[in-house]
Design a protein around this motif. Structure first.
Motif, PDB file in Angstrom:
ATOM      1  N   ASN A  44      44.352  35.247  45.675  1.00  0.00           N
ATOM      2  CA  ASN A  44      43.658  34.905  46.922  1.00  0.00           C
ATOM      3  C   ASN A  44      42.947  36.106  47.525  1.00  0.00           C
ATOM      4  OD1 ASN A  44      44.513  32.233  46.791  1.00  0.00           O
ATOM      5  ND2 ASN A  44      46.359  32.610  48.011  1.00  0.00           N
ATOM      6  N   ASP A  45      43.408  37.313  47.204  1.00  0.00           N
ATOM      7  CA  ASP A  45      42.761  38.536  47.678  1.00  0.00           C
ATOM      8  C   ASP A  45      41.666  39.013  46.718  1.00  0.00           C
ATOM      9  OD1 ASP A  45      44.364  38.588  49.887  1.00  0.00           O
ATOM     10  OD2 ASP A  45      45.776  40.071  49.107  1.00  0.00           O
ATOM     11  N   TYR A  46      41.327  38.199  45.738  1.00  0.00           N
ATOM     12  CA  TYR A  46      40.274  38.504  44.758  1.00  0.00           C
ATOM     13  C   TYR A  46      40.602  39.735  43.915  1.00  0.00           C
ATOM     14  CZ  TYR A  46      37.739  35.260  47.762  1.00  0.00           C
ATOM     15  OH  TYR A  46      37.374  34.161  48.486  1.00  0.00           O
ATOM     16  N   GLN A  47      41.867  40.027  43.747  1.00  0.00           N
ATOM     17  CA  GLN A  47      42.284  41.091  42.835  1.00  0.00           C
ATOM     18  C   GLN A  47      42.589  40.450  41.478  1.00  0.00           C
ATOM     19  OE1 GLN A  47      45.155  43.923  44.509  1.00  0.00           O
ATOM     20  NE2 GLN A  47      44.792  43.052  46.543  1.00  0.00           N
ATOM     21  N   TRP A  48      41.497  40.109  40.782  1.00  0.00           N
ATOM     22  CA  TRP A  48      41.614  39.303  39.579  1.00  0.00           C
ATOM     23  C   TRP A  48      42.444  39.981  38.503  1.00  0.00           C
ATOM     24  CZ3 TRP A  48      39.954  35.033  41.502  1.00  0.00           C
ATOM     25  CH2 TRP A  48      38.828  34.991  42.337  1.00  0.00           C
ATOM     26  N   VAL A  49      42.142  41.253  38.232  1.00  0.00           N
ATOM     27  CA  VAL A  49      42.834  41.943  37.145  1.00  0.00           C
ATOM     28  C   VAL A  49      44.318  42.059  37.439  1.00  0.00           C
ATOM     29  CG1 VAL A  49      43.026  44.123  35.889  1.00  0.00           C
ATOM     30  CG2 VAL A  49      40.766  43.195  36.434  1.00  0.00           C
ATOM     31  N   ALA A  50      44.649  42.436  38.659  1.00  0.00           N
ATOM     32  CA  ALA A  50      46.057  42.581  39.018  1.00  0.00           C
ATOM     33  C   ALA A  50      46.788  41.235  38.940  1.00  0.00           C
ATOM     34  CB  ALA A  50      46.181  43.169  40.415  1.00  0.00           C
ATOM     35  N   PHE A  70      43.091  42.138  30.524  1.00  0.00           N
ATOM     36  CA  PHE A  70      42.568  43.339  29.880  1.00  0.00           C
ATOM     37  C   PHE A  70      41.048  43.471  30.043  1.00  0.00           C
ATOM     38  CE2 PHE A  70      46.618  42.946  27.700  1.00  0.00           C
ATOM     39  CZ  PHE A  70      47.027  44.267  27.585  1.00  0.00           C
ATOM     40  N   ARG A  71      40.471  42.755  31.006  1.00  0.00           N
ATOM     41  CA  ARG A  71      39.016  42.772  31.170  1.00  0.00           C
ATOM     42  C   ARG A  71      38.498  44.188  31.442  1.00  0.00           C
ATOM     43  NH1 ARG A  71      34.916  39.367  32.258  1.00  0.00           N
ATOM     44  NH2 ARG A  71      36.322  37.561  32.192  1.00  0.00           N
ATOM     45  N   ASN A  72      39.235  44.968  32.216  1.00  0.00           N
ATOM     46  CA  ASN A  72      38.803  46.330  32.556  1.00  0.00           C
ATOM     47  C   ASN A  72      39.500  47.398  31.723  1.00  0.00           C
ATOM     48  OD1 ASN A  72      37.125  45.252  34.519  1.00  0.00           O
ATOM     49  ND2 ASN A  72      38.637  45.514  36.159  1.00  0.00           N
ATOM     50  N   GLY A  73      40.091  46.992  30.631  1.00  0.00           N
ATOM     51  CA  GLY A  73      40.714  47.955  29.737  1.00  0.00           C
ATOM     52  C   GLY A  73      42.209  48.089  29.946  1.00  0.00           C
ATOM     53  N   ALA A  74      42.837  48.789  29.001  1.00  0.00           N
ATOM     54  CA  ALA A  74      44.288  48.958  29.052  1.00  0.00           C
ATOM     55  C   ALA A  74      44.718  49.811  30.246  1.00  0.00           C
ATOM     56  CB  ALA A  74      44.783  49.582  27.747  1.00  0.00           C
ATOM     57  N   GLY A  75      43.853  50.776  30.646  1.00  0.00           N
ATOM     58  CA  GLY A  75      44.200  51.624  31.779  1.00  0.00           C
ATOM     59  C   GLY A  75      44.373  50.826  33.049  1.00  0.00           C
ATOM     60  N   ALA A  76      43.428  49.922  33.311  1.00  0.00           N
ATOM     61  CA  ALA A  76      43.533  49.084  34.508  1.00  0.00           C
ATOM     62  C   ALA A  76      44.709  48.117  34.401  1.00  0.00           C
ATOM     63  CB  ALA A  76      42.233  48.310  34.714  1.00  0.00           C
ATOM     64  N   TYR A  77      44.982  47.680  33.186  1.00  0.00           N
ATOM     65  CA  TYR A  77      46.101  46.741  32.982  1.00  0.00           C
ATOM     66  C   TYR A  77      47.425  47.400  33.359  1.00  0.00           C
ATOM     67  CZ  TYR A  77      49.406  43.672  30.609  1.00  0.00           C
ATOM     68  OH  TYR A  77      50.457  42.837  30.308  1.00  0.00           O
ATOM     69  N   PHE A  78      47.703  48.550  32.771  1.00  0.00           N
ATOM     70  CA  PHE A  78      48.979  49.211  33.052  1.00  0.00           C
ATOM     71  C   PHE A  78      48.990  49.841  34.445  1.00  0.00           C
ATOM     72  CE2 PHE A  78      48.848  49.195  28.388  1.00  0.00           C
ATOM     73  CZ  PHE A  78      50.069  48.590  28.130  1.00  0.00           C
ATOM     74  N   GLY A  79      47.806  50.172  34.969  1.00  0.00           N
ATOM     75  CA  GLY A  79      47.745  50.714  36.317  1.00  0.00           C
ATOM     76  C   GLY A  79      48.129  49.703  37.373  1.00  0.00           C
ATOM     77  N   PHE A 135      46.021  38.593  37.053  1.00  0.00           N
ATOM     78  CA  PHE A 135      46.210  38.185  35.661  1.00  0.00           C
ATOM     79  C   PHE A 135      47.141  39.137  34.917  1.00  0.00           C
ATOM     80  CE2 PHE A 135      42.338  35.699  36.432  1.00  0.00           C
ATOM     81  CZ  PHE A 135      42.720  34.500  35.852  1.00  0.00           C
ATOM     82  N   THR A 136      47.256  40.373  35.378  1.00  0.00           N
ATOM     83  CA  THR A 136      48.199  41.296  34.764  1.00  0.00           C
ATOM     84  C   THR A 136      49.633  40.833  34.984  1.00  0.00           C
ATOM     85  OG1 THR A 136      46.702  43.186  34.992  1.00  0.00           O
ATOM     86  CG2 THR A 136      49.055  43.660  34.770  1.00  0.00           C
ATOM     87  N   VAL A 137      49.957  40.500  36.219  1.00  0.00           N
ATOM     88  CA  VAL A 137      51.303  39.998  36.511  1.00  0.00           C
ATOM     89  C   VAL A 137      51.517  38.650  35.820  1.00  0.00           C
ATOM     90  CG1 VAL A 137      52.931  39.384  38.329  1.00  0.00           C
ATOM     91  CG2 VAL A 137      51.276  41.219  38.705  1.00  0.00           C
ATOM     92  N   ALA A 138      50.463  37.833  35.784  1.00  0.00           N
ATOM     93  CA  ALA A 138      50.575  36.542  35.093  1.00  0.00           C
ATOM     94  C   ALA A 138      50.826  36.741  33.604  1.00  0.00           C
ATOM     95  CB  ALA A 138      49.303  35.728  35.313  1.00  0.00           C
ATOM     96  N   SER A 139      50.216  37.765  33.018  1.00  0.00           N
ATOM     97  CA  SER A 139      50.442  38.023  31.594  1.00  0.00           C
ATOM     98  C   SER A 139      51.888  38.427  31.325  1.00  0.00           C
ATOM     99  CB  SER A 139      49.493  39.120  31.103  1.00  0.00           C
ATOM    100  OG  SER A 139      49.826  40.389  31.652  1.00  0.00           O
ATOM    101  N   LEU A 140      52.510  39.127  32.296  1.00  0.00           N
ATOM    102  CA  LEU A 140      53.923  39.475  32.131  1.00  0.00           C
ATOM    103  C   LEU A 140      54.786  38.224  32.119  1.00  0.00           C
ATOM    104  CD1 LEU A 140      56.111  41.603  31.919  1.00  0.00           C
ATOM    105  CD2 LEU A 140      56.118  41.775  34.413  1.00  0.00           C
TER     106      LEU A 140
END
Length: 292
Positions: free
Chosen positions: A251-257, A53-62, A259-264
């Motif tokens: 590995n592609d440095y898409q940190w939010v994405a 959720f570092r970039n907000g809920a919008g980025a999380y669900f996006g 950790f989003t899948v990891a949170s699921l």
């Protein structure tokens, strides 16, 4: 001999429970356990959700709108939906045979059931590559018939079944062994068929242990990485499950994405933990009251 000359009997020592430690020792042990849980379990889990959720809920669900992420989630659910029922059937049959019958090779069968606990998942994946790969034992025969197992969904399912098949059986074997065969013998003596005996006697007696084993099997199936990584080929949008997709995003440095899948996966683990606790409570309550 006079009573005065009898030796005085020593007063009996005060009985002390083996676990009756002093308050400082108990507080120390509890503190160490809590600190370990918070440091190595609670804090990393919290970090996963903070980063998601570092970039907000919008980025999380996006992040879930990505087609590759959606496919990884669906593939993980599909593999679990196939592997868990397969292990359910195997676990019930194996537990029934081991607990209810005496036969030669019984100890060897139990050893084989425990094999995935001692074999590295990576080795399990390599076994299937050697067997079903293009240059494996059955590879040419499969290629001639346009059947692909490695780097495809069937290989992922086979690898997942291998690493998860002990869970159901290992929960049912000691339970069935402890219950014995008296209830089944009574049902058969009253005229019940084998299927009626299983459905109305055996299954109700082991239902909570069965659900507990299925729950653990499902949790491992959705979180398996090593064996699946070997047989999947890491093909985006085709053979990546959630754990593999998390690695690629990271590995592609898409940190939010990532950790989003990891949170699921973490949420699924928390749900598993809650259901596990409920089943443990019901299971222990059923054992205390005896089979019904």
């Amino acid at each position: 001999m006079s009573e005065q000359s009898l030796p005085a009997l020593a007063a009996p020592a005060t009985w002390r429970a083996p676990t009756a430690e002093g308050r400082p020792v108990r507080l120390l042990l509890i503190g160490v356990a809590v600190a370990f849980i918070v440091l190595f379990l609670g804090f990393p889990l919290l970090v996963v959700f903070i980063e998601a959720f570092r970039n907000g809920a919008g980025a999380y669900f996006g992040a879930f709108a990505d087609p590759d992420t959606q496919h990884a989630i669906l593939l993980t659910l599909l593999v679990a939906a196939i592997a868990v029922p397969a292990n359910l059937v195997f676990g019930v049959c194996a537990a029934w045979a081991i607990a209810k019958y005496q036969f030669r090779g019984k100890a060897f069968l139990i050893t084989l059931i425990d094999l995935p606990f001692s074999v590295s998942p990576v080795i399990a994946g390599l076994i299937y590559v050697i067997m079903f790969g293009s240059h494996g034992y059955f590879g040419p025969w499969l290629n001639d018939r346009d059947i692909q197992i490695i780097f495809a969904v069937p290989g992922i399912v086979l690898a997942t079944i291998f690493v998860t098949f002990p869970f159901v059986a290992r929960e049912l074997i000691p339970l069935m062994d402890e219950q014995g065969t008296q209830d089944e013998e009574a049902a058969i003596s009253l005229g019940a068929s084998g299927w009626q005996t299983f459905r109305r006697v055996t299954l109700p007696n082991v239902k909570w242990g069965l659900m507990y084993g299925v729950l653990l099997c499902n949790a491992r199936a959705m979180g398996e990485f090593g064996a699946v990584a070997v047989v999947s080929g890491h093909i985006r949008g085709l053979t990546n499950t959630m754990p593999l997709h998390i690695e690629i995003l990271y590995n592609d440095y898409q940190w939010v994405a990532a950790f989003t899948v990891a949170s699921l996966l973490a949420l699924l683990a928390l749900v598993t933990l809650v259901v596990k606790s409920v089943l443990e409570w019901r299971f222990s309550h059923e054992l205390a009251n005896g089979p019904r």
